[in-house]
Design a protein around this motif. Structure first.
Motif, PDB file in Angstrom:
ATOM      1  N   VAL A   1     -10.401   4.972  10.245  1.00  0.00           N
ATOM      2  CA  VAL A   1      -9.899   4.300   9.044  1.00  0.00           C
ATOM      3  C   VAL A   1      -9.581   5.348   7.997  1.00  0.00           C
ATOM      4  O   VAL A   1     -10.381   6.256   7.760  1.00  0.00           O
ATOM      5  CB  VAL A   1     -10.964   3.343   8.470  1.00  0.00           C
ATOM      6  CG1 VAL A   1     -10.438   2.633   7.236  1.00  0.00           C
ATOM      7  CG2 VAL A   1     -11.382   2.329   9.515  1.00  0.00           C
TER       8      VAL A   1
ATOM      9  N   VAL B   1      -9.600  -6.733  10.200  1.00  0.00           N
ATOM     10  CA  VAL B   1      -9.130  -6.098   8.969  1.00  0.00           C
ATOM     11  C   VAL B   1      -9.012  -7.161   7.897  1.00  0.00           C
ATOM     12  O   VAL B   1      -8.333  -8.161   8.095  1.00  0.00           O
ATOM     13  CB  VAL B   1      -7.743  -5.444   9.177  1.00  0.00           C
ATOM     14  CG1 VAL B   1      -7.271  -4.796   7.882  1.00  0.00           C
ATOM     15  CG2 VAL B   1      -7.792  -4.438  10.306  1.00  0.00           C
TER      16      VAL B   1
ATOM     17  N   MET C   1      -5.330   0.644   3.143  1.00  0.00           N
ATOM     18  CA  MET C   1      -5.980   1.457   4.179  1.00  0.00           C
ATOM     19  C   MET C   1      -5.188   1.405   5.473  1.00  0.00           C
ATOM     20  O   MET C   1      -4.445   0.462   5.725  1.00  0.00           O
ATOM     21  CB  MET C   1      -7.428   0.994   4.403  1.00  0.00           C
ATOM     22  CG  MET C   1      -7.541  -0.410   4.959  1.00  0.00           C
ATOM     23  SD  MET C   1      -9.257  -0.957   5.067  1.00  0.00           S
ATOM     24  CE  MET C   1      -8.984  -2.719   5.154  1.00  0.00           C
ATOM     25  N   ASP C   2      -5.349   2.461   6.251  1.00  0.00           N
ATOM     26  CA  ASP C   2      -4.679   2.527   7.547  1.00  0.00           C
ATOM     27  C   ASP C   2      -5.729   2.683   8.627  1.00  0.00           C
ATOM     28  O   ASP C   2      -6.722   3.376   8.440  1.00  0.00           O
ATOM     29  CB  ASP C   2      -3.710   3.708   7.577  1.00  0.00           C
ATOM     30  CG  ASP C   2      -2.602   3.518   6.559  1.00  0.00           C
ATOM     31  OD1 ASP C   2      -2.035   2.415   6.520  1.00  0.00           O
ATOM     32  OD2 ASP C   2      -2.345   4.454   5.773  1.00  0.00           O
ATOM     33  N   ILE C   3      -5.469   2.040   9.761  1.00  0.00           N
ATOM     34  CA  ILE C   3      -6.445   2.080  10.842  1.00  0.00           C
ATOM     35  C   ILE C   3      -5.736   2.581  12.081  1.00  0.00           C
ATOM     36  O   ILE C   3      -4.639   2.117  12.421  1.00  0.00           O
ATOM     37  CB  ILE C   3      -7.038   0.677  11.084  1.00  0.00           C
ATOM     38  CG1 ILE C   3      -7.697   0.165   9.805  1.00  0.00           C
ATOM     39  CG2 ILE C   3      -8.058   0.696  12.213  1.00  0.00           C
ATOM     40  CD1 ILE C   3      -7.046  -1.049   9.224  1.00  0.00           C
TER      41      ILE C   3
ATOM     42  N   THR D   1     -12.549  -2.963   6.937  1.00  0.00           N
ATOM     43  CA  THR D   1     -12.263  -2.922   8.365  1.00  0.00           C
ATOM     44  C   THR D   1     -13.604  -2.927   9.083  1.00  0.00           C
ATOM     45  O   THR D   1     -14.486  -2.125   8.757  1.00  0.00           O
ATOM     46  CB  THR D   1     -11.490  -1.642   8.739  1.00  0.00           C
ATOM     47  OG1 THR D   1     -10.221  -1.690   8.105  1.00  0.00           O
ATOM     48  CG2 THR D   1     -11.289  -1.557  10.244  1.00  0.00           C
TER      49      THR D   1
ATOM     50  N   SER E   1     -11.041   9.657   5.174  1.00  0.00           N
ATOM     51  CA  SER E   1     -10.973   8.953   6.445  1.00  0.00           C
ATOM     52  C   SER E   1     -12.341   8.976   7.111  1.00  0.00           C
ATOM     53  O   SER E   1     -13.191   9.803   6.812  1.00  0.00           O
ATOM     54  CB  SER E   1      -9.894   9.548   7.345  1.00  0.00           C
ATOM     55  OG  SER E   1     -10.380  10.706   7.973  1.00  0.00           O
TER      56      SER E   1
END
Lengths: 189, 416
Positions: free
Chosen positions: B307, B287, B276-278, B298, B313
């Motif tokens: 997120v 995280v 995952m990207d935040i 998160t 997202s």
């Protein structure tokens, strides 16, 4: 299992044999009582030992204590709660019910699930709060009058009646369900 | 108080069972009480079933078997108590009444039992409440495993590794015009000499990346060049630029980290993990990308974060947690954020955690490998444990929940 009649007197005179007899008797009682409050057996054992050492140290004052049994139950309870407050808490979910009022239903389900309870009475007891279990224990197993239950738990007699009554009504409901369930099963057979 | 049978003529089952006099009859029956209730039934025979019902319930409540300890347990406890008592008598010491001294006496009994130096044990135990209660596990002290501490390895852009628990305080290295400083409390900070200049006004230089990684049994805190603070949990790593150039701040995380990102609306901050990207502007969030139970999380404490995982997202509000498992993302509201960041405050915190999650955390902090033997009962745990305890102390807490353990070197074996 019962105690010699003059056990307190003998202990007051410094009789270690009598002390041993009482130690074994009360240790079991304290353990049984402590188990209604926590699952942490090591903690219960330490608290029981402390209360029993205190008992020996106070043997010279025993004649001034009106209800020695009640007095040392109070000592034990205080020691146990003191230890519970200080220790790191890690408990199986089932004793969390007091603190999770909003999720009672869920936690009751979880508890049932966790313990694979075979015994419905046990299950019914698990649904009580710690204080309810404690009061029921003192009243119906230790067979103490309300006045002494109240004094051990450090609450008023009125509050004690209330706790016991609520617990009994809850147990009644659960035991009913169980009895109905049983007769149903018997019919199926 | 006088009781008459007429008082009870309209009692229902619930009234009977909660009545003190009725309870007294079943708890301590005698001829007088028996007569009272016989008289009642003779006068009000229609109440028979109600009364029987109430008797059944109270008998049922009273029928439970007592929970007694093993005879051995009482015997051992009694012997310890006698050791304490006899020592008091021999030394003619007047028992002190404060709580502290009581602990001392319990400790003293252990001294005799183990035949160890009294001085050593008393000085050790009187400073620690916990150990007294643990008297039963003392014998295992030799095989115990200490908890983790502040430990990490800093890998510079050129591959140089610096072990951070042994490096001296102060400037530990320079990379270009960035100084790496180790602060007194063990954390490290990046100081950019051109920090106040806008990127385009000074000679552009290529971004250099550093990586901080914590071993099992280590955790670490660092301050990035923009002032953002990051706490790294055990067995985790963070890769980050020594200075943030361009229009964004980008870091890569494995394991678990808590971020307090310095606000900079012109430069969004990105945390990427494998799953995952935040994306954030300035905020506090945690995280967890360990994936012990296959879930990456998160959790937002303050501000706002975005997120994303795969094609999905979501924007989180404070108190919300995004949970990614497989290809799905779930948002939980009203998460206990204290719990989520308890690891950075020196606690293990479990709320309805299964054994794998509990063991995953312990394995990383005590640097042990966990093996399962036989079928482990499916139990869930709630509660908190201080991370400063030794492994055997933690094991003891867990074994009260009917799960057994054995420590063999660096291996922790879980048994039913």
């Amino acid at each position: 299992m019962s105690l010699s009649v003059d056990i307190w007197e003998k202990i007051a005179q410094g009789d270690k044999g009598a002390y041993e007899e009482l130690y074994f008797f009360l240790f079991r009682k304290f353990f049984d009582y402590g188990k209604k409050i926590t699952d942490d057996e090591a903690l219960i054992e330490d608290a029981a030992q402390e209360a029993l050492i205190t008992l020996w140290r106070k043997r010279n004052e025993l004649h001034t204590i009106q209800y020695p049994k009640t007095y040392f139950y109070t000592t034990f309870r205080y020691s146990l709660y003191d230890r519970l407050r200080k220790q790191n808490k890690l408990v199986a979910i089932k004793s969390e019910d007091d603190r999770q009022d909003n999720t009672t239903e869920e936690s009751f389900f979880r508890k049932d699930h966790e313990k694979h309870l075979s015994n419905s009475l046990q299950a019914a007891f698990e649904s009580l709060t710690e204080r309810q279990r404690e009061a029921i224990h003192l009243r119906f197993y230790e067979e103490l009058p309300y006045e002494e239950v109240a004094s051990i738990m450090g609450i008023t007699q009125k509050a004690t009646y209330k706790i016991v009554a609520r617990a009994l009504l809850q147990l009644k409901g659960l035991l009913r369900i169980f009895l109905i369930g049983l007769s149903h099963i018997q019919l199926l057979k | 108080m006088m009781h008459t049978i007429d008082d009870y003529k309209s009692f229902e089952c619930g009234d009977f069972i909660t009545d003190e006099w009725f309870q007294d009859w079943l708890i301590s029956p005698d001829a007088e009480k028996d007569k009272f209730w016989n008289d009642f039934l003779n006068k009000y025979p229609e109440r028979k079933y109600v009364l029987e019902d109430a008797v059944t319930i109270i008998r049922e409540v009273r029928s439970r078997n007592p929970e007694w300890p093993d005879e051995k347990v009482i015997r051992t406890s009694f012997q310890r108590a006698m050791t304490v008592i006899e020592q008091e008598e021999n030394e003619k010491v007047i028992p002190m009444s404060t709580h502290r001294s009581r602990r001392w006496w319990v400790a003293a009994s252990v001294v005799v039992l183990l035949g160890l130096s009294a001085y050593f044990l008393i000085s050790k135990f009187s400073s620690d409440d916990k150990l007294i209660a643990d008297s039963k596990t003392k014998e295992k002290v030799q095989t115990d495993i200490a908890p983790g501490g502040n430990k990490a390895i800093l890998t510079l852009a050129d591959g140089t590794k610096i072990i951070l628990d042994s490096a001296n305080n102060g400037a530990i290295t320079r990379q270009g015009n960035i100084t790496v400083i180790k602060l007194n409390d063990g954390q490290i900070a990046y100081n950019s000499e051109t920090g106040n200049l806008k990127p385009e006004t000074h000679t552009p230089q290529s971004t250099t990346y550093n990586t901080i990684s914590t071993p099992r049994g280590g955790q670490y805190q660092l301050v990035l060049a923009d002032g953002s603070k990051v706490w790294l949990n055990a067995a985790s790593s963070l890769t980050y630029p020594t200075a943030f150039m361009g229009n964004e701040r980008k870091v890569t995380l494995t394991g678990e980290g808590y971020f307090e990102v310095a606000h900079d609306a012109s430069k969004p901050f990105f945390v990427s993990t494998g799953k995952m990207d935040i994306r954030v502007l300035g905020t506090h969030f945690n995280v967890n990308a360990y994936g012990d139970d296959g879930t990456f999380k998160t959790t937002l404490l303050e501000g706002k974060v975005n997120v994303s995982a795969g094609s999905q997202s979501a924007v989180l509000q404070p108190g919300e947690q995004a949970r990614i498992s497989g290809n799905s993302m779930e948002i939980r509201k009203d998460v206990n954020t204290e719990e989520v960041i308890s690891w950075k405050n020196g606690l293990f915190y479990f709320d309805n955690a299964d054994i794998e999650v509990v063991m995953g955390q312990l394995a990383r902090w005590y640097d042990v490998d966990v093996e399962y033997e036989g079928s482990i009962p499916k139990r869930r745990f709630a509660g908190e444990i201080q991370k400063s305890l030794t492994l055997s102390q933690v094991m003891k807490l867990l074994s009260q929940n009917k799960i057994n353990f054995e420590i063999q070197g660096k291996k922790l074996i879980v048994k039913p």
